[in-house]
Motif scaffolding. Sequence first.
Motif, PDB file in Angstrom:
ATOM      1  N   SER A 177       5.310  35.250  -6.184  1.00  0.00           N
ATOM      2  CA  SER A 177       5.915  36.504  -6.654  1.00  0.00           C
ATOM      3  C   SER A 177       5.628  37.669  -5.714  1.00  0.00           C
ATOM      4  CB  SER A 177       5.402  36.841  -8.059  1.00  0.00           C
ATOM      5  OG  SER A 177       3.987  36.969  -8.042  1.00  0.00           O
ATOM      6  N   ASP A 178       4.505  37.592  -4.975  1.00  0.00           N
ATOM      7  CA  ASP A 178       4.177  38.694  -4.069  1.00  0.00           C
ATOM      8  C   ASP A 178       4.949  38.617  -2.744  1.00  0.00           C
ATOM      9  OD1 ASP A 178       2.950  36.541  -2.929  1.00  0.00           O
ATOM     10  OD2 ASP A 178       0.934  37.411  -2.843  1.00  0.00           O
ATOM     11  N   ALA A 179       5.869  37.637  -2.634  1.00  0.00           N
ATOM     12  CA  ALA A 179       6.641  37.499  -1.393  1.00  0.00           C
ATOM     13  C   ALA A 179       7.905  38.344  -1.405  1.00  0.00           C
ATOM     14  CB  ALA A 179       7.009  36.034  -1.175  1.00  0.00           C
ATOM     15  N   GLU A 180       8.161  39.078  -2.481  1.00  0.00           N
ATOM     16  CA  GLU A 180       9.368  39.899  -2.540  1.00  0.00           C
ATOM     17  C   GLU A 180       9.304  40.989  -1.472  1.00  0.00           C
ATOM     18  OE1 GLU A 180      10.528  41.319  -6.347  1.00  0.00           O
ATOM     19  OE2 GLU A 180      11.244  39.333  -6.936  1.00  0.00           O
ATOM     20  N   SER A 181      10.375  41.087  -0.704  1.00  0.00           N
ATOM     21  CA  SER A 181      10.389  42.001   0.444  1.00  0.00           C
ATOM     22  C   SER A 181      11.826  42.179   0.912  1.00  0.00           C
ATOM     23  CB  SER A 181       9.553  41.419   1.584  1.00  0.00           C
ATOM     24  OG  SER A 181      10.100  40.160   1.982  1.00  0.00           O
ATOM     25  N   LEU A 236      21.472  47.288   0.730  1.00  0.00           N
ATOM     26  CA  LEU A 236      21.929  47.141  -0.655  1.00  0.00           C
ATOM     27  C   LEU A 236      23.448  47.073  -0.695  1.00  0.00           C
ATOM     28  CD1 LEU A 236      21.425  47.088  -3.708  1.00  0.00           C
ATOM     29  CD2 LEU A 236      21.362  49.590  -3.679  1.00  0.00           C
ATOM     30  N   ARG A 237      24.103  47.868   0.154  1.00  0.00           N
ATOM     31  CA  ARG A 237      25.569  47.798   0.232  1.00  0.00           C
ATOM     32  C   ARG A 237      26.028  46.398   0.590  1.00  0.00           C
ATOM     33  NH1 ARG A 237      28.766  45.777   3.783  1.00  0.00           N
ATOM     34  NH2 ARG A 237      27.377  46.606   5.405  1.00  0.00           N
ATOM     35  N   LYS A 238      25.352  45.788   1.546  1.00  0.00           N
ATOM     36  CA  LYS A 238      25.700  44.433   1.969  1.00  0.00           C
ATOM     37  C   LYS A 238      25.509  43.448   0.825  1.00  0.00           C
ATOM     38  CE  LYS A 238      24.558  41.072   5.616  1.00  0.00           C
ATOM     39  NZ  LYS A 238      23.665  40.817   6.782  1.00  0.00           N
ATOM     40  N   ALA A 239      24.394  43.582   0.103  1.00  0.00           N
ATOM     41  CA  ALA A 239      24.115  42.678  -1.017  1.00  0.00           C
ATOM     42  C   ALA A 239      25.147  42.847  -2.127  1.00  0.00           C
ATOM     43  CB  ALA A 239      22.708  42.933  -1.561  1.00  0.00           C
ATOM     44  N   LEU A 240      25.510  44.082  -2.425  1.00  0.00           N
ATOM     45  CA  LEU A 240      26.509  44.350  -3.468  1.00  0.00           C
ATOM     46  C   LEU A 240      27.876  43.806  -3.078  1.00  0.00           C
ATOM     47  CD1 LEU A 240      25.428  47.994  -4.309  1.00  0.00           C
ATOM     48  CD2 LEU A 240      25.458  46.099  -5.959  1.00  0.00           C
ATOM     49  N   GLY A 265      15.194  39.658   0.574  1.00  0.00           N
ATOM     50  CA  GLY A 265      16.536  40.106   0.205  1.00  0.00           C
ATOM     51  C   GLY A 265      17.570  39.680   1.223  1.00  0.00           C
ATOM     52  N   ASP A 266      17.249  39.839   2.507  1.00  0.00           N
ATOM     53  CA  ASP A 266      18.166  39.433   3.574  1.00  0.00           C
ATOM     54  C   ASP A 266      18.411  37.925   3.524  1.00  0.00           C
ATOM     55  OD1 ASP A 266      19.809  40.385   5.508  1.00  0.00           O
ATOM     56  OD2 ASP A 266      18.297  40.522   7.072  1.00  0.00           O
ATOM     57  N   CYS A 267      17.362  37.173   3.253  1.00  0.00           N
ATOM     58  CA  CYS A 267      17.476  35.713   3.169  1.00  0.00           C
ATOM     59  C   CYS A 267      18.355  35.310   1.980  1.00  0.00           C
ATOM     60  CB  CYS A 267      16.081  35.111   3.031  1.00  0.00           C
ATOM     61  SG  CYS A 267      16.044  33.330   3.227  1.00  0.00           S
ATOM     62  N   LEU A 268      18.196  35.991   0.861  1.00  0.00           N
ATOM     63  CA  LEU A 268      19.011  35.700  -0.328  1.00  0.00           C
ATOM     64  C   LEU A 268      20.485  36.022  -0.074  1.00  0.00           C
ATOM     65  CD1 LEU A 268      16.558  37.099  -3.026  1.00  0.00           C
ATOM     66  CD2 LEU A 268      17.315  34.711  -2.855  1.00  0.00           C
ATOM     67  N   ILE A 269      20.741  37.097   0.671  1.00  0.00           N
ATOM     68  CA  ILE A 269      22.124  37.427   1.032  1.00  0.00           C
ATOM     69  C   ILE A 269      22.730  36.298   1.865  1.00  0.00           C
ATOM     70  CG2 ILE A 269      23.578  38.957   2.422  1.00  0.00           C
ATOM     71  CD1 ILE A 269      21.729  41.256   1.638  1.00  0.00           C
ATOM     72  N   ALA A 270      21.959  35.791   2.831  1.00  0.00           N
ATOM     73  CA  ALA A 270      22.458  34.702   3.682  1.00  0.00           C
ATOM     74  C   ALA A 270      22.761  33.458   2.852  1.00  0.00           C
ATOM     75  CB  ALA A 270      21.420  34.378   4.761  1.00  0.00           C
ATOM     76  N   ILE A 271      21.883  33.138   1.895  1.00  0.00           N
ATOM     77  CA  ILE A 271      22.113  31.981   1.014  1.00  0.00           C
ATOM     78  C   ILE A 271      23.383  32.185   0.193  1.00  0.00           C
ATOM     79  CG2 ILE A 271      21.223  30.784  -1.028  1.00  0.00           C
ATOM     80  CD1 ILE A 271      18.417  31.153   0.127  1.00  0.00           C
ATOM     81  N   VAL A 306      16.061  42.594  -5.616  1.00  0.00           N
ATOM     82  CA  VAL A 306      14.965  42.721  -4.642  1.00  0.00           C
ATOM     83  C   VAL A 306      15.196  43.923  -3.726  1.00  0.00           C
ATOM     84  CG1 VAL A 306      13.891  41.637  -2.619  1.00  0.00           C
ATOM     85  CG2 VAL A 306      14.315  40.282  -4.684  1.00  0.00           C
ATOM     86  N   ILE A 307      16.417  44.069  -3.221  1.00  0.00           N
ATOM     87  CA  ILE A 307      16.691  45.145  -2.257  1.00  0.00           C
ATOM     88  C   ILE A 307      16.679  46.504  -2.944  1.00  0.00           C
ATOM     89  CG2 ILE A 307      18.405  46.031  -0.622  1.00  0.00           C
ATOM     90  CD1 ILE A 307      19.170  43.054  -0.146  1.00  0.00           C
ATOM     91  N   ARG A 308      17.031  46.571  -4.213  1.00  0.00           N
ATOM     92  CA  ARG A 308      16.906  47.842  -4.939  1.00  0.00           C
ATOM     93  C   ARG A 308      15.458  48.328  -4.912  1.00  0.00           C
ATOM     94  NH1 ARG A 308      21.384  49.564  -7.437  1.00  0.00           N
ATOM     95  NH2 ARG A 308      22.811  48.033  -8.359  1.00  0.00           N
ATOM     96  N   ARG A 309      14.522  47.367  -5.006  1.00  0.00           N
ATOM     97  CA  ARG A 309      13.106  47.747  -5.052  1.00  0.00           C
ATOM     98  C   ARG A 309      12.508  47.990  -3.666  1.00  0.00           C
ATOM     99  NH1 ARG A 309      13.401  43.795  -9.018  1.00  0.00           N
ATOM    100  NH2 ARG A 309      12.559  42.149  -7.687  1.00  0.00           N
TER     101      ARG A 309
END
Length: 633
Positions: free
Chosen positions: A64-68, A111-115, A72-78, A101-104
């Motif tokens: 859980s402490d790996a959120e960063s 965040l625009r990219k993720a949205l 977020g960038d990795c989740l976008i790629a997935i 994640v990116i909001r935090r």
Amino acid sequence: MIEELEPIEAVLQSADSGPEETARALGALAKLLDPDSNALSRQSTQMTEQIFGRAVNLVAELRSDAESVELGDCLIAIARFAYISGQVLNGLEHSQRAVGVIRRFGPRPLLRKALSVLGLLLADSGNFAGAMEAYAEALEISVQFGDPLAECAVLINLACALLSAARYGEALICLKRAVALCESQPEGAELFVFLRGTALSNMSIAYLHLEDYAPGLEAAKAAVVALDNPTSASRRLQRVIAEAGYVRLLLQVDAANEARPRCEIAKRIARESGLERAELEASMAEGLCEVHAGSVDVGLSRLSRALDQARVQKGQLREVLYAMVQANELANRHDAALMYLRELMKHTRQVRQEHALLHHRLHLEALQRQEEARAADTDTLMEHREVALIDKVVSEAAQREALKARTEMLERVATTASLREDPTGLHPYRVGKLAALLAQEVGWDDETVFMVELAARLHDIGKIGIPEGLLVKKRRPTAVEIKLAQNHVLIGAEILAQSNVAHLKMAEEIARFHHEHWDGGGYPFGLAYSAIPIAARITALADVFDAMTHPRPYQDASSADDALAAIAALRGKQFDPELTDLFRALVLRLQREVGDLDAYLAQAACESPFIRARQKLTSTLKGFSDTHPIGRR
């Protein structure tokens, strides 16, 4: 690439890895999964699936402490990988997590990219309300940071979602803004040239639906020029789509001779692309062209082959069925046109019903996880201190909030369905409030009145299963079209029956019976008098009044006084006599007491994230000029 993945796995799976090592490994994983990378495109499908699966497992097992930002960038790629490879539902969870994640932790441009990615996945899975919410926020960020490339991309994606929701005018505002941004860039900016062509192609489709053929042809002609010499499969597909739109517009102005060479270009580029969708688009355009040119049997045969292919692929089935309806109408084969129209109705109903229930189920599962988390927190709290008993009033309020939360996704579906006839999306809220006030006049208790308001908001949810063409025509629909559109009451009742939300029996009855008439002349079953559930009789009055006092594609708005007079004339025919008298007195009193009746009835819409996003989007679009001429390059 497996060799590159293994050291990343070693770091992410190790309990000894520090935050910096983990962040670097996640950054490397994001680059490895980038769908646009040459390395990934050279891998076999089996290999890329294996890499994707291992990456998903790595991210799921992270501490859980790996959120960063890197996570977020990795989740976008997935999520992007899942979208491009057709695994929309697999990507949805990751894109939602990326946004959180990116909001935090992340910067606003990320965040625009993720949205934007979340919007793509939501739109592709049929959640147009969620997609528009995501795009509205992404657009706001793009404008805020003055990033023309990001703004263009968001505007085009948003326009596609609006086109799917039959909001053609709003889509055109987005697309014209995108074209203007692209034309303001330096000459030779290759990506902006492509985006301009894509925007123009979508503009031509919007004008086609609006039956405004001159600007549509101008946009289509400019689109094929901008999309000249495509070099990749995806760009070839975009060029074929542009050519197919150009053909349809030419056929609408009886220019079949000019359409023929465009068909040949589309066929050639489709073959070069190797994409089944491109070949299907080219076949549809050619089939329609042949029917228009008088080669009816040849054209229908070609379209029939395309239809057989689409029935297997499913993705383009709706478009091919619509082409079959058009072609058979043109050939004066009206029985065949009606047959394909019914198949189109059935397909639209099945797909959109499945999408609505899918996103409702995902919403309920998310609520369940939240409730379990709160329960765990409450248990911990009770170990340390006493908790006072919750009194009945608070309990009832909590129950109401819980029910509102559980119906939120259904409410978004109903609101999306209403956009085709009411661009504000406020119709369901006004009808719900007016129905609740009438139930109060009848003497019902507060809890039942509350249920009426929630249930009546969902009265037209079944319109999500009706093809847009039957609901947004500027002319009065034909008798056959009316009959087909009437199926929305059964579609809506079926969606609500399968929603697995307790206390929605009333909503199901309202959806099914709100078009029944007091004298038995309504539909779907011709019920009369008290055989019609009273909640449906109440909602029918609220629905008709609101529909009459607001413009629809095929009619102007009436004044409240004229609407009440029309309703009075139908007392004892369409409407319950006693309820009619109560309703007229209620509306007259409200007009005296509340001032702006519309604003009063729509107050609850302020709580809806979708309505807030719609209002934010409307405000943003108002700032764009929609008078920019289509340039020529």
